[in-house]
Design a protein around this motif. Structure first.
Motif, PDB file in Angstrom:
ATOM      1  N   UNK A 127       1.828  20.625   4.660  1.00  0.00           N
ATOM      2  CA  UNK A 127       0.444  20.913   4.999  1.00  0.00           C
ATOM      3  C   UNK A 127      -0.156  21.816   3.925  1.00  0.00           C
ATOM      4  N   UNK A 128      -1.379  21.493   3.502  1.00  0.00           N
ATOM      5  CA  UNK A 128      -2.023  22.221   2.405  1.00  0.00           C
ATOM      6  C   UNK A 128      -3.375  22.768   2.840  1.00  0.00           C
ATOM      7  N   UNK A 129      -3.688  23.959   2.382  1.00  0.00           N
ATOM      8  CA  UNK A 129      -4.998  24.542   2.623  1.00  0.00           C
ATOM      9  C   UNK A 129      -5.394  25.376   1.406  1.00  0.00           C
ATOM     10  N   UNK A 130      -6.686  25.585   1.246  1.00  0.00           N
ATOM     11  CA  UNK A 130      -7.200  26.399   0.152  1.00  0.00           C
ATOM     12  C   UNK A 130      -7.609  27.756   0.701  1.00  0.00           C
ATOM     13  N   UNK A 131      -7.144  28.806   0.050  1.00  0.00           N
ATOM     14  CA  UNK A 131      -7.606  30.155   0.356  1.00  0.00           C
ATOM     15  C   UNK A 131      -8.954  30.345  -0.328  1.00  0.00           C
ATOM     16  N   UNK A 168     -11.332  22.190   8.772  1.00  0.00           N
ATOM     17  CA  UNK A 168     -10.294  21.198   8.526  1.00  0.00           C
ATOM     18  C   UNK A 168     -10.948  19.862   8.215  1.00  0.00           C
ATOM     19  N   UNK A 169     -10.677  19.336   7.018  1.00  0.00           N
ATOM     20  CA  UNK A 169     -11.240  18.055   6.610  1.00  0.00           C
ATOM     21  C   UNK A 169     -10.383  16.934   7.189  1.00  0.00           C
ATOM     22  N   UNK A 226      -8.642  23.450   5.234  1.00  0.00           N
ATOM     23  CA  UNK A 226      -7.429  22.662   5.445  1.00  0.00           C
ATOM     24  C   UNK A 226      -7.638  21.250   4.896  1.00  0.00           C
ATOM     25  N   UNK A 227      -6.692  20.790   4.058  1.00  0.00           N
ATOM     26  CA  UNK A 227      -6.834  19.529   3.335  1.00  0.00           C
ATOM     27  C   UNK A 227      -5.938  18.414   3.848  1.00  0.00           C
TER      28      UNK A 227
END
Length: 275
Positions: free
Chosen positions: A71-75, A171-172, A207-208
């Motif tokens: 799981x990936x997300x951008x700060x 979240x996309x 959230x990507x």
């Protein structure tokens, strides 16, 4: 196959099927229903533990052969656009954003079909009809928005993103866009704009979905600074992508029962029974 525990919610595992990201691999998903008064809190809580939403289901990869999907997300605080991303932002400054309630339209569906035929003609969504598309957009028990991007001069619908609003970010869930502007990097622009949406709302993350080492389809996510990955129960700043190749090894994944037991409920209680 069902794994039940004395505390709700209940978690299930899908049957193995071909992995869409890595050749010669089989995928399984761990999932639970998203419904009732606690749906928003459950979505908030499990999103922080690597889960994604699809309509009224929350899921997370749980494959027997590897644990590559992270799981990936951008700060938002740690993001700084690259020179290329700055050019992408400028090229799309003629687009206008509009966020609405989750309601599907014929115009959205037509754009969705164009996108699939151009990018994912043989994918799992290729046969989705208008009713199924409407269900994907509208069947949600939590805070969701449809973010549309239109050409300011022509009024043409250029891109759409189904976006959940979490307590710590946006979240996309799914995005699609016209295939007729390949030089504009619209997919990248949508992510950049969601970083701005989160920043304006005072939310720390975007959230990507999942990043998969070795998958060309997912390589674009590694281009964003401030990227964080959910690894072994914690979020960490992304290191060299090559550092994550070991997670494709057949022995890199925990048994299903252990994965379920380590999930925490929205109130902070672990599902693992106390000893």
């Amino acid at each position: 196959m069902r794994h039940t525990l004395p505390i709700a919610p209940q978690f299930y595992v899908t049957a193995p099927q071909p992995c869409p990201y890595l050749e010669d691999r089989m995928e399984r998903k761990l999932f639970t229903a998203l419904q009732g008064e606690a749906a928003q809190r459950l979505n908030d809580g499990l999103s922080k533990q690597g889960f994604r939403r699809s309509q009224n289901v929350l899921y997370r990869p749980s494959c027997a052969d590897c644990a590559a999907c992270l799981s990936a997300r951008i700060s938002v605080e740690n993001f700084s656009p690259s020179k290329s991303q700055k050019r992408t932002w400028k090229r799309n400054e003629g687009l206008e954003r509009r966020a609405t309630s989750p309601w599907a339209t014929d115009e959205q569906y037509e754009l969705f079909r164009e996108y699939l035929e151009s990018r994912h003609a043989s994918g799992g969504m290729a046969d989705m009809d208008a009713f199924e598309f409407a269900a994907m957009v509208e069947e949600t028990p939590i805070r969701t928005r449809v973010v549309e991007y239109t050409d300011r001069d022509t009024g043409e619908l250029v891109a759409v993103c189904l976006t959940d609003v979490l307590d710590d970010g946006v979240s996309m869930v799914y995005s699609f866009f016209t295939p007729n502007r390949p030089r504009d990097s619209i997919g990248t622009y949508i992510i950049l704009d969601h970083i701005q949406i989160a920043r304006d709302a005072g939310l720390p993350h975007v959230y990507l979905g999942y990043w998969v080492p070795g998958s060309a389809k997912m390589g674009y996510k590694a281009a964003f600074s401030g990227l964080e990955l959910y690894v072994n129960g914690d979020w960490e700043k992304m290191r060299d992508p090559a550092d994550y190749e070991a997670r494709r090894h057949p022995l890199s994944n925990d048994p299903i029962a252990e994965q379920v037991a380590d999930i925490s409920l929205p109130d902070g209680r672990p599902l693992r029974p106390s000893r």
